[in-house]
Design a protein around this motif. Structure first.
Motif, PDB file in Angstrom:
ATOM      1  N   PRO A 218      32.095 -48.040  41.106  1.00  0.00           N
ATOM      2  CA  PRO A 218      32.267 -46.934  40.146  1.00  0.00           C
ATOM      3  C   PRO A 218      30.918 -46.452  39.627  1.00  0.00           C
ATOM      4  O   PRO A 218      30.001 -47.260  39.448  1.00  0.00           O
ATOM      5  CB  PRO A 218      33.091 -47.566  39.021  1.00  0.00           C
ATOM      6  CG  PRO A 218      33.727 -48.777  39.631  1.00  0.00           C
ATOM      7  CD  PRO A 218      32.782 -49.260  40.669  1.00  0.00           C
ATOM      8  N   ASP A 219      30.794 -45.133  39.389  1.00  0.00           N
ATOM      9  CA  ASP A 219      29.552 -44.599  38.854  1.00  0.00           C
ATOM     10  C   ASP A 219      29.755 -44.091  37.428  1.00  0.00           C
ATOM     11  O   ASP A 219      30.820 -44.292  36.832  1.00  0.00           O
ATOM     12  CB  ASP A 219      28.993 -43.499  39.765  1.00  0.00           C
ATOM     13  CG  ASP A 219      29.924 -42.294  39.876  1.00  0.00           C
ATOM     14  OD1 ASP A 219      30.975 -42.267  39.192  1.00  0.00           O
ATOM     15  OD2 ASP A 219      29.611 -41.372  40.656  1.00  0.00           O
ATOM     16  N   VAL A 220      28.754 -43.443  36.889  1.00  0.00           N
ATOM     17  CA  VAL A 220      28.819 -42.952  35.499  1.00  0.00           C
ATOM     18  C   VAL A 220      29.961 -41.956  35.335  1.00  0.00           C
ATOM     19  O   VAL A 220      30.661 -41.949  34.316  1.00  0.00           O
ATOM     20  CB  VAL A 220      27.466 -42.314  35.094  1.00  0.00           C
ATOM     21  CG1 VAL A 220      27.577 -41.654  33.732  1.00  0.00           C
ATOM     22  CG2 VAL A 220      26.372 -43.367  35.075  1.00  0.00           C
ATOM     23  N   ILE A 221      30.188 -41.107  36.361  1.00  0.00           N
ATOM     24  CA  ILE A 221      31.279 -40.118  36.284  1.00  0.00           C
ATOM     25  C   ILE A 221      32.631 -40.829  36.229  1.00  0.00           C
ATOM     26  O   ILE A 221      33.534 -40.405  35.485  1.00  0.00           O
ATOM     27  CB  ILE A 221      31.208 -39.140  37.480  1.00  0.00           C
ATOM     28  CG1 ILE A 221      29.932 -38.310  37.402  1.00  0.00           C
ATOM     29  CG2 ILE A 221      32.434 -38.225  37.503  1.00  0.00           C
ATOM     30  CD1 ILE A 221      29.674 -37.442  38.613  1.00  0.00           C
ATOM     31  N   LEU A 243      32.404 -48.143  27.256  1.00  0.00           N
ATOM     32  CA  LEU A 243      31.001 -47.780  27.098  1.00  0.00           C
ATOM     33  C   LEU A 243      30.123 -49.032  27.183  1.00  0.00           C
ATOM     34  O   LEU A 243      29.064 -49.025  27.813  1.00  0.00           O
ATOM     35  CB  LEU A 243      30.801 -47.077  25.755  1.00  0.00           C
ATOM     36  CG  LEU A 243      29.590 -46.150  25.629  1.00  0.00           C
ATOM     37  CD1 LEU A 243      29.705 -44.978  26.595  1.00  0.00           C
ATOM     38  CD2 LEU A 243      29.454 -45.643  24.203  1.00  0.00           C
ATOM     39  N   ASP A 244      30.601 -50.117  26.561  1.00  0.00           N
ATOM     40  CA  ASP A 244      29.866 -51.390  26.633  1.00  0.00           C
ATOM     41  C   ASP A 244      29.917 -51.975  28.044  1.00  0.00           C
ATOM     42  O   ASP A 244      28.936 -52.547  28.531  1.00  0.00           O
ATOM     43  CB  ASP A 244      30.452 -52.395  25.631  1.00  0.00           C
ATOM     44  CG  ASP A 244      30.264 -51.930  24.188  1.00  0.00           C
ATOM     45  OD1 ASP A 244      29.286 -51.211  23.928  1.00  0.00           O
ATOM     46  OD2 ASP A 244      31.106 -52.277  23.337  1.00  0.00           O
ATOM     47  N   SER A 245      31.084 -51.817  28.699  1.00  0.00           N
ATOM     48  CA  SER A 245      31.238 -52.356  30.062  1.00  0.00           C
ATOM     49  C   SER A 245      30.256 -51.721  31.033  1.00  0.00           C
ATOM     50  O   SER A 245      29.746 -52.378  31.950  1.00  0.00           O
ATOM     51  CB  SER A 245      32.662 -52.120  30.565  1.00  0.00           C
ATOM     52  OG  SER A 245      33.598 -52.781  29.763  1.00  0.00           O
ATOM     53  N   LEU A 251      24.957 -49.757  34.455  1.00  0.00           N
ATOM     54  CA  LEU A 251      25.000 -48.295  34.397  1.00  0.00           C
ATOM     55  C   LEU A 251      24.579 -47.821  33.005  1.00  0.00           C
ATOM     56  O   LEU A 251      24.932 -48.437  31.992  1.00  0.00           O
ATOM     57  CB  LEU A 251      26.408 -47.779  34.700  1.00  0.00           C
ATOM     58  CG  LEU A 251      26.904 -47.957  36.132  1.00  0.00           C
ATOM     59  CD1 LEU A 251      28.380 -47.587  36.220  1.00  0.00           C
ATOM     60  CD2 LEU A 251      26.095 -47.127  37.113  1.00  0.00           C
ATOM     61  N   LYS A 252      23.839 -46.739  32.947  1.00  0.00           N
ATOM     62  CA  LYS A 252      23.395 -46.185  31.671  1.00  0.00           C
ATOM     63  C   LYS A 252      24.302 -45.023  31.273  1.00  0.00           C
ATOM     64  O   LYS A 252      24.376 -44.020  31.983  1.00  0.00           O
ATOM     65  CB  LYS A 252      21.953 -45.694  31.781  1.00  0.00           C
ATOM     66  CG  LYS A 252      21.382 -45.206  30.459  1.00  0.00           C
ATOM     67  CD  LYS A 252      19.947 -44.731  30.637  1.00  0.00           C
ATOM     68  CE  LYS A 252      19.416 -44.181  29.313  1.00  0.00           C
ATOM     69  NZ  LYS A 252      18.024 -43.678  29.459  1.00  0.00           N
ATOM     70  N   PRO A 253      25.036 -45.157  30.145  1.00  0.00           N
ATOM     71  CA  PRO A 253      25.919 -44.054  29.725  1.00  0.00           C
ATOM     72  C   PRO A 253      25.116 -42.771  29.531  1.00  0.00           C
ATOM     73  O   PRO A 253      24.025 -42.801  28.963  1.00  0.00           O
ATOM     74  CB  PRO A 253      26.488 -44.553  28.387  1.00  0.00           C
ATOM     75  CG  PRO A 253      26.302 -46.031  28.400  1.00  0.00           C
ATOM     76  CD  PRO A 253      25.070 -46.294  29.212  1.00  0.00           C
ATOM     77  N   ASP A 254      25.660 -41.655  30.029  1.00  0.00           N
ATOM     78  CA  ASP A 254      24.984 -40.377  29.841  1.00  0.00           C
ATOM     79  C   ASP A 254      25.679 -39.579  28.744  1.00  0.00           C
ATOM     80  O   ASP A 254      26.608 -40.061  28.097  1.00  0.00           O
ATOM     81  CB  ASP A 254      24.928 -39.591  31.155  1.00  0.00           C
ATOM     82  CG  ASP A 254      26.311 -39.166  31.653  1.00  0.00           C
ATOM     83  OD1 ASP A 254      27.325 -39.465  30.972  1.00  0.00           O
ATOM     84  OD2 ASP A 254      26.390 -38.544  32.733  1.00  0.00           O
ATOM     85  N   ILE A 255      25.246 -38.366  28.550  1.00  0.00           N
ATOM     86  CA  ILE A 255      25.773 -37.551  27.455  1.00  0.00           C
ATOM     87  C   ILE A 255      27.267 -37.264  27.607  1.00  0.00           C
ATOM     88  O   ILE A 255      27.999 -37.154  26.626  1.00  0.00           O
ATOM     89  CB  ILE A 255      24.962 -36.236  27.317  1.00  0.00           C
ATOM     90  CG1 ILE A 255      25.296 -35.560  25.980  1.00  0.00           C
ATOM     91  CG2 ILE A 255      25.207 -35.310  28.499  1.00  0.00           C
ATOM     92  CD1 ILE A 255      24.352 -34.448  25.619  1.00  0.00           C
ATOM     93  N   LEU A 256      27.758 -37.185  28.875  1.00  0.00           N
ATOM     94  CA  LEU A 256      29.188 -36.932  29.094  1.00  0.00           C
ATOM     95  C   LEU A 256      30.033 -38.098  28.573  1.00  0.00           C
ATOM     96  O   LEU A 256      31.100 -37.892  27.995  1.00  0.00           O
ATOM     97  CB  LEU A 256      29.460 -36.707  30.581  1.00  0.00           C
ATOM     98  CG  LEU A 256      28.878 -35.439  31.200  1.00  0.00           C
ATOM     99  CD1 LEU A 256      29.160 -35.408  32.695  1.00  0.00           C
ATOM    100  CD2 LEU A 256      29.429 -34.196  30.534  1.00  0.00           C
ATOM    101  N   CYS A 257      29.551 -39.319  28.781  1.00  0.00           N
ATOM    102  CA  CYS A 257      30.271 -40.508  28.281  1.00  0.00           C
ATOM    103  C   CYS A 257      30.314 -40.493  26.761  1.00  0.00           C
ATOM    104  O   CYS A 257      31.365 -40.709  26.148  1.00  0.00           O
ATOM    105  CB  CYS A 257      29.583 -41.782  28.754  1.00  0.00           C
ATOM    106  SG  CYS A 257      29.517 -41.978  30.539  1.00  0.00           S
ATOM    107  N   TYR A 258      29.148 -40.241  26.148  1.00  0.00           N
ATOM    108  CA  TYR A 258      29.093 -40.220  24.686  1.00  0.00           C
ATOM    109  C   TYR A 258      29.954 -39.092  24.107  1.00  0.00           C
ATOM    110  O   TYR A 258      30.661 -39.279  23.116  1.00  0.00           O
ATOM    111  CB  TYR A 258      27.643 -40.068  24.215  1.00  0.00           C
ATOM    112  CG  TYR A 258      26.850 -41.357  24.257  1.00  0.00           C
ATOM    113  CD1 TYR A 258      27.085 -42.376  23.345  1.00  0.00           C
ATOM    114  CD2 TYR A 258      25.855 -41.552  25.219  1.00  0.00           C
ATOM    115  CE1 TYR A 258      26.353 -43.564  23.382  1.00  0.00           C
ATOM    116  CE2 TYR A 258      25.124 -42.726  25.260  1.00  0.00           C
ATOM    117  CZ  TYR A 258      25.383 -43.733  24.342  1.00  0.00           C
ATOM    118  OH  TYR A 258      24.661 -44.906  24.376  1.00  0.00           O
TER     119      TYR A 258
END
Length: 499
Positions: A218-221, A243-245, A251-258
């Protein structure tokens, strides 16, 4: 060409037909085609493909059978491209019976369905939820020796996922691997996105597990999609854990995740969490964008946390980035709701002097704020300045101005403004008319209120509960006992209310 003794040939006509069809001018294209026939120029398969493309692009699917008959009558054998184009057009519109008829015609011409034909049919049936039929067609495709590609597999797997047939979906994934068709991250993310949009977040979570079993990371998307899905389903804590997982798997959460998690916090009123999340973004150097600021500011203003909203606003300004009018409207509205009229007016004037162009919502926010704070002249000046900004008042603008005129007792001016609104092509809505009637009734203007009650009836709008309640309570009072006759006939029953 004719003047120089040159005669257009099939290529010339093809170029002209191609231009017309690509610009949606199918009627003109058909006339040119008929001229071509009259000139004795025999169309080739390319000409028919061009016409077919034009009809499909315009959505003129009812004309396709006649065109197919014309192709056959002129001695052209339709190829896979012609049949597949027609078949896809019907299938994408969920016209399965028509699509199957084309399939029969195709077989009659000695052509077997290829991977495009089957892929289109499987996709259409999946979207209709007819998964059992899909499995039958998939098996038929294999029996006929047509090798499925990744598009076919993706459609079938998506269909199986939507009806919870996970074992079969997993089986298909491994079948893809056996045939050296490797499902990619895009395939999985598309399936997850569709499941999340339908609120099927647990099935989307199962996709993540399935990805890991078939060796796709799985990727950030993937995570941002799943975080949004959990938030949409109200499972905010589960979204926060994801987000913690992400961090734990590198993987580094990006702005879309936040932003996805932020929307979830704001939607459920968890503003402490939302505010902390924005601070975390800044600490981790994930720079908030327009969506981030718009979401958190709207939430803070809605929950009357003005000092935190103001702090974020000043932080936003310090970035010196160019923000859109949507974000500024949220801030302007927040200032107005918190009675910071001077600051709001100063911001509005600043916007007008910059490259950012205010929209009619900006004017409505400011006009409503100025009227509420008693600065009626400033509001009138703003209303008059709207055309100078290349804008036209909408129904909200007119409602604000009219309600103020009624409140001021300027009833003739109110009537004139209503007529001007109608003349400009702006149509009153139910909310406006009900509000006008209540304000007129509240001021004892029964006859005038009757005229606007008639407009409500003419436009087939309903009386709001508050309007009905006010009418009844008004006619319970002795001084209005005999005023019901000044209303439209359907309201004359109100004479009997206080008897």
């Amino acid at each position: 060409m004719y003047a120089r003794g040159l005669h257009p040939n099939v290529v010339t006509y093809g170029l002209l037909l191609d231009y017309l069809c690509k610009n949606g001018k199918c009627t003109e294209a058909r006339k040119i085609f008929d001229v071509m026939i009259r000139k004795g120029i025999k169309p080739n398969v390319t000409i028919y493909n061009i016409l077919l493309y034009g009809y499909v692009a315009k959505g003129a699917l009812a004309d396709l059978p006649d065109l197919l008959d014309l192709i056959v009558a002129n001695g052209i054998s339709p190829d896979h491209y012609i049949f597949n184009t027609m078949f896809c057009a019907y299938a994408k519109k969920a016209m399965i019976d028509e699509a199957m008829h084309i399939l029969s015609k195709m077989r009659q011409q000695g052509l077997s369905p290829n991977v495009v034909t089957y892929g289109t049919l499987i996709d259409a049936l999946c979207k209709l939820g007819r998964v059992d039929d899909v499995v039958l067609k998939f098996n038929q495709m294999i029996d006929e020796g047509v090798t499925p590609n990744i598009v076919v597999f993706n459609s079938l797997i998506y269909g199986l996922c939507t009806v919870d047939r996970w074992e079969k979906a997993e089986e298909l994934f491994f079948e893809m691997l056996d045939q050296e068709i490797r499902p990619d991250i895009v395939s999985f993310n598309t399936i997850m996105s569709n499941l999340c949009k339908e609120g099927r977040v647990m099935e989307a979570q199962n996709v993540i597990d399935l990805m890991e079993r078939v060796g796709v990371r799985p990727d950030v998307i993937s995570y941002s999609t799943l975080i949004g899905g959990h938030c949409l389903a109200g499972r905010i804590d589960e979204a926060a854990k994801l987000l913690d997982s992400m961090v734990s798997v590198g993987l580094k959460p990006d702005i879309l995740c936040y932003d996805a998690l932020l929307r979830g916090y704001c939607k459920t009123g968890r503003m402490d969490n939302a505010y902390c999340l924005v601070r975390e973004m800044l600490r981790k150097q994930v720079m908030p964008g327009a969506v981030t600021y718009s979401t958190i500011l709207h939430g803070l203003f809605q929950t009357w946390r003005f000092s935190e909203a103001k702090e974020l606003y000043h932080n936003m300004i310090k970035t010196r980035k160019q923000w859109g009018i949507y974000t500024y409207n949220i801030i302007l509205n927040g200032f107005c709701k918190n009675n910071c009229v001077d600051e709001a007016f100063e911001m509005f004037q600043s916007l007008c002097s910059k490259d950012i162009r205010p929209d009619i919502i900006t004017f409505n926010i400011m006009i409503g704020c100025l009227l509420k704070s008693g600065r009626k002249k400033d509001a009138m000046d703003l209303f008059a300045a709207i055309p100078a900004h290349g804008l036209v008042p909408d129904v909200v603008t007119y409602r604000l101005m009219m309600e103020n005129l009624i409140q001021e007792g300027l009833l003739d001016e109110f009537d004139n403004l209503f007529l001007a609104m109608e003349k400009s092509g702006c149509t009153p809505n139910s909310y406006m008319l009900n509000g006008i009637v209540r304000r007129l009734l509240g001021g004892g203007e029964i006859m005038r209120a009757g005229a606007y009650l008639s407009k409500i009836d003419e436009m087939n709008f309903s009386l709001e509960a508050s309007t009905t309640s006010l009418l009844i309570s008004l006619f319970l009072r002795e001084e209005y006992k005999n005023h019901a006759k000044s209303l439209p006939e359907k309201y004359h029953f109100l004479e009997e209310v206080n008897k």
